[in-house]
Design a protein around this motif. Structure first.
Motif, short mmCIF file in Angstrom:
data_model
loop_
_atom_site.label_atom_id
_atom_site.label_comp_id
_atom_site.label_asym_id
_atom_site.label_seq_id
_atom_site.Cartn_x
_atom_site.Cartn_y
_atom_site.Cartn_z
N TRP A 1 -16.42 18.71 36.91
CA TRP A 1 -14.57 17.93 36.84
C TRP A 1 -13.92 18.88 38.24
O TRP A 1 -12.92 17.87 37.95
CB TRP A 1 -14.72 18.20 35.24
CG TRP A 1 -15.24 18.54 34.53
CD1 TRP A 1 -15.36 16.17 33.91
CD2 TRP A 1 -16.70 18.70 33.65
NE1 TRP A 1 -16.66 16.53 33.25
CE2 TRP A 1 -17.39 17.84 33.21
CE3 TRP A 1 -17.22 19.92 34.03
CZ2 TRP A 1 -18.09 18.18 32.27
CZ3 TRP A 1 -18.08 19.66 33.01
CH2 TRP A 1 -19.00 19.29 32.54
N GLN B 1 -15.72 21.55 46.84
CA GLN B 1 -16.26 20.48 45.53
C GLN B 1 -16.46 20.12 43.90
O GLN B 1 -17.58 21.18 43.63
CB GLN B 1 -16.56 18.83 46.40
CG GLN B 1 -15.33 18.43 48.17
CD GLN B 1 -14.06 18.58 47.50
OE1 GLN B 1 -14.08 17.74 46.63
NE2 GLN B 1 -13.54 19.20 48.44
N GLN C 1 -18.20 14.42 38.21
CA GLN C 1 -17.45 13.72 37.47
C GLN C 1 -15.79 13.33 37.62
O GLN C 1 -15.45 14.10 38.67
CB GLN C 1 -17.48 14.76 35.62
CG GLN C 1 -18.90 15.01 35.06
CD GLN C 1 -19.85 14.00 34.98
OE1 GLN C 1 -18.92 13.02 34.68
NE2 GLN C 1 -20.77 13.94 35.61
N GLN C 2 -15.14 12.95 36.41
CA GLN C 2 -13.65 12.41 36.54
C GLN C 2 -12.91 13.56 36.90
O GLN C 2 -12.82 14.36 36.52
CB GLN C 2 -13.11 11.49 36.01
CG GLN C 2 -11.85 11.17 36.34
CD GLN C 2 -11.67 10.07 35.10
OE1 GLN C 2 -12.72 9.40 33.73
NE2 GLN C 2 -9.83 10.16 35.34
N LEU C 3 -12.82 13.60 38.48
CA LEU C 3 -11.98 14.84 38.66
C LEU C 3 -10.71 15.39 37.22
O LEU C 3 -9.95 14.62 37.57
CB LEU C 3 -11.01 14.64 40.19
CG LEU C 3 -10.52 15.64 40.65
CD1 LEU C 3 -10.96 16.78 41.28
CD2 LEU C 3 -9.60 15.24 42.18
N SER C 4 -10.57 16.72 37.39
CA SER C 4 -9.39 16.88 36.64
C SER C 4 -9.41 18.59 36.98
O SER C 4 -9.23 19.85 35.87
CB SER C 4 -10.71 17.06 34.93
OG SER C 4 -11.35 16.01 34.65
N HIS D 1 2.15 14.30 37.65
CA HIS D 1 1.20 13.86 38.56
C HIS D 1 2.11 13.37 39.63
O HIS D 1 1.35 13.78 40.95
CB HIS D 1 0.95 11.94 37.80
CG HIS D 1 0.22 13.06 36.54
ND1 HIS D 1 -1.12 13.86 36.85
CD2 HIS D 1 -0.48 12.69 35.98
CE1 HIS D 1 -1.76 13.92 35.09
NE2 HIS D 1 -0.91 13.39 34.49
N ASN E 1 -3.08 16.05 43.73
CA ASN E 1 -4.86 15.76 43.23
C ASN E 1 -4.86 16.51 42.47
O ASN E 1 -6.64 16.94 42.46
CB ASN E 1 -5.57 15.80 44.63
CG ASN E 1 -4.15 15.54 45.93
OD1 ASN E 1 -5.00 14.57 45.75
ND2 ASN E 1 -4.14 16.05 47.15
N TRP F 1 -4.71 18.51 30.58
CA TRP F 1 -5.09 18.56 28.49
C TRP F 1 -3.91 19.23 28.02
O TRP F 1 -4.40 19.53 26.93
CB TRP F 1 -6.80 19.35 28.75
CG TRP F 1 -6.83 19.97 29.15
CD1 TRP F 1 -6.76 21.71 28.91
CD2 TRP F 1 -7.07 20.69 30.81
NE1 TRP F 1 -7.00 22.50 29.83
CE2 TRP F 1 -6.90 22.07 30.96
CE3 TRP F 1 -7.14 19.50 31.72
CZ2 TRP F 1 -7.80 22.84 32.37
CZ3 TRP F 1 -8.22 20.15 33.12
CH2 TRP F 1 -8.01 21.52 33.39
N HIS G 1 -5.94 15.08 26.37
CA HIS G 1 -6.78 14.47 27.33
C HIS G 1 -7.55 15.31 27.44
O HIS G 1 -7.83 16.22 29.49
CB HIS G 1 -6.15 13.39 28.23
CG HIS G 1 -5.87 12.10 27.64
ND1 HIS G 1 -6.17 11.41 26.82
CD2 HIS G 1 -4.32 11.96 27.96
CE1 HIS G 1 -5.53 10.58 26.48
NE2 HIS G 1 -3.87 10.66 26.63
N PRO H 1 -11.18 17.58 29.89
CA PRO H 1 -12.20 16.51 30.41
C PRO H 1 -13.68 16.31 29.93
O PRO H 1 -14.46 16.25 30.80
CB PRO H 1 -12.23 17.72 31.89
CG PRO H 1 -11.88 18.64 31.69
CD PRO H 1 -10.89 18.53 30.37
N THR H 2 -13.82 17.87 29.29
CA THR H 2 -14.84 18.33 28.69
C THR H 2 -15.11 17.75 27.26
O THR H 2 -14.33 17.47 26.65
CB THR H 2 -16.17 18.84 29.00
OG1 THR H 2 -14.58 20.36 28.38
CG2 THR H 2 -15.52 19.53 30.54
#
Length: 581
Positions: free
Chosen positions: A229, A267, A289-292, A541, A546, A551, A556, A558-559
């Motif tokens: 993530w 990355q 996974q979705q970048l967090s 944001h 980036n 959270w 929200h 990420p995991t």
């Protein structure tokens, strides 16, 4: 202002030429050690509870030590370690520690070392990480017959990765035998063909959490792997002399005199692997996974000297100008602007620039000073609290009493303890017409489980204020419903869980919660009115596009492990509250 502890900082160097090359070019055999020392000192902001280093000497003869480790505790640990005298080596790894678990002692300081009589089976690990599912990994290990000595993510990771490294060495042993090799030729074959990507894939697939995991093997492998993530950061640099990695980009820039564009970011799910031969490559260990990427790294933890972070923090301050203007009723002429030292200073520049861009002639002062830490152990409990309230001091005469508003910006307001016990009291001595306390981050509402010491809901003033509003308005059905919903979620597979704690905040506006926070944090006898201004989620944001990991503010996670632990945190909060009643 309210220091948060963050786990941790890493530094790695791999020399790609003989040690004599560096001695001839740079005038010392210990050039790499000097660079490692600088890298660690430049990351001291990431950990002051302890430090450790490890190194591997590829030229050590058989029968002599080839893998070394040194550890120390305390804020002077780096100096202590490097003062001990360290041997020649080609591989170096350093770590700075902040505990997020409450556990202290030298045994918890990284790196962790697993010894074996085969060079390739020796493994040394360190990292910037916190795993949310260590119980699952523990059960996986014990089901295979292993018996870890200590229940903790660092030791269990060492044992799991060590187990997978053993399997890799055994695979190569069989391969070498099939090729007809014997004796030390088998050993050489293994040392030259260890495939760390195999080890990392079969280890990291079991984990849920935020991490940058770094390691060395006795046979000369070096690696660093980032979570899928991208929660925790890592940056690297490669040329024909070295491969180097650190938690922050400016560390590499300063240490090796580089431009920002010379440095690459590791990355999500990617590993940087350096073979014994010195050959380096990037390998995708886990699917991204979705970048967090953690937004708090940009707001607070990472050094503000980074090119991009500096501009992001300025934007965070600049974007707050409309809300601040509203809070002072447009009266900028009779308003003094300042900040709480020191991490909010860049946001302060952005805030004042924002007003100047709109044509305002802002008045700025150094209103608050932080004194050296006072030795409160000489006092009894009541005196100790009074002394602690004087950690900060003010510039007397910095504003006109009863005429000027005072705007103070900080990077975050977490627990509110320092505001209540110290800051508001001393600011009131200046007799401002109004105090506007500004946070360049949004309200912190939810715990972190990826490496920052914010694990309990009741720590956050925003949560306490929300619960107070619920009680005032007789909304206990919402609490009961949320409690039962959290319990119901824990019965699901963790991948299907939702964060039910978010429902507690839905009935209230940010302004309503702000007003209740002020009421709770306002010291008795305070004369000046107080207003809070927080950054918006949208503003966050926009300033840090980036790094969408939010959270702390939105809930929200990420995991799946983060979501599960947040639901558990609310259950524990209610259960403990009921026990006390």
């Amino acid at each position: 202002m309210e220091q948060l502890k963050h786990e941790c900082g890493v530094a790695m160097i791999r020399l790609l030429k003989p040690i004599s090359y560096y001695e001839k070019k740079y005038g010392t055999r210990h050039w790499a050690l000097g660079k490692l020392y600088l890298m660690m000192e430049k990351q001291h902001n990431r950990g002051q509870e302890g430090a450790g280093i490890a190194c591997v000497n590829l030229d050590a003869p058989v029968g002599t030590e080839y893998m070394f480790r040194e550890k120390a505790e305390g804020k002077d640990a780096i100096t202590e370690i490097f003062g001990r005298g360290l041997p020649d080596a080609q591989l170096f790894m350093g770590h700075l520690r902040y505990s997020t678990t409450g556990k202290s002692g030298l045994q918890y300081v990284h790196p962790f070392l697993r010894r074996n009589n085969w060079r390739a089976k020796n493994l040394c690990l360190c990292g910037n990480f916190n795993m949310t599912n260590i119980d699952e990994v523990f059960r996986f290990l014990t089901a295979q017959g292993q018996s870890p000595r200590i229940y903790g993510d660092s030791y269990i990771t060492l044992e799991l990765m060590g187990h997978r490294l053993d399997r890799e060495v055994e695979r190569l042993f069989v391969e070498a035998k099939e090729q007809g090799l014997e004796g030390t030729d088998i050993t050489d074959y293994i040392d030259n063909h260890v495939e760390m990507a195999n080890v990392l894939r079969t280890t990291m697939e079991h984990y849920d959490g935020g991490y940058v995991m770094c390691g060395l093997t006795g046979s000369g492998e070096m690696f660093s792997v980032r979570d899928p993530w991208g929660i925790r950061p890592a940056f690297y640099y490669r040329d024909d002399e070295i491969v180097a990695l650190a938690s922050e980009r400016p560390v590499l820039q300063t240490t090796f005199d580089l431009n920002a564009d010379d440095i690459c970011e590791l990355q999500p799910g990617q590993a940087l692997i350096v073979r014994k031969s010195g050959e380096s490559r990037l390998e995708q260990i886990m699917p991204a996974q979705q970048l967090s990427a953690c937004s708090f790294e940009r707001i607070y933890f990472s050094r503000g000297s980074d090119r991009d972070i500096y501009q992001e923090r300025k934007r965070l301050g600049e974007q707050l100008t409309p809300a601040i203007l509203k809070a002072v009723d447009g009266d900028v002429t009779n308003t003094v602007f300042s900040y709480i030292p020191n991490t909010a200073e860049v946001a302060y520049y952005g805030m004042t620039d924002g007003f100047r861009q709109q044509g305002y002639n802002v008045r700025t002062e150094k209103v608050v000073w932080k004194d050296i830490k006072m030795r409160t152990f000489i006092a009894d409990n009541s005196e100790r609290n009074d002394l602690a309230a004087h950690v900060y001091d003010i510039s007397y005469g910095s504003l006109r009493p009863n005429e000027d508003n005072l705007v103070i910006i900080d990077d975050s307001i977490v627990r509110g303890t320092t505001l209540r016990e110290s800051i508001f009291k001393i600011l009131d001595r200046l007799h401002p017409k109004k105090i506007v306390m500004v946070s360049s981050s949004p309200q912190i509402r939810y715990p972190d489980y990826y490496g920052i010491d914010m694990a309990r809901l009741e720590e956050f003033c925003a949560f306490r204020a929300t619960m107070a509003l619920i009680e005032e308005r007789g909304m206990w059905q919402l609490v009961n419903d949320t409690y039962l919903a959290c319990k119901h979620e824990l019965e699901k597979p963790k991948e299907q869980m939702q964060n039910c704690v978010r429902a507690l905040y839905e009935p209230f506006t940010v302004e309503e919660i702000n007003e209740k926070i002020v009421e709770m944090l306002c010291p008795e006898g305070m004369q000046a009115p107080i207003e809070l201004v927080f950054q918006s989620i949208e503003g966050l944001h926009e300033a840090c596009p980036n790094h969408p990991g939010d959270w702390y503010f939105t809930g929200h996670y990420p995991t799946p492990g983060g979501t599960r632990l947040c639901n558990e945190a609310f259950i524990h909060y209610i259960d403990n509250k009921q026990k006390k009643q």
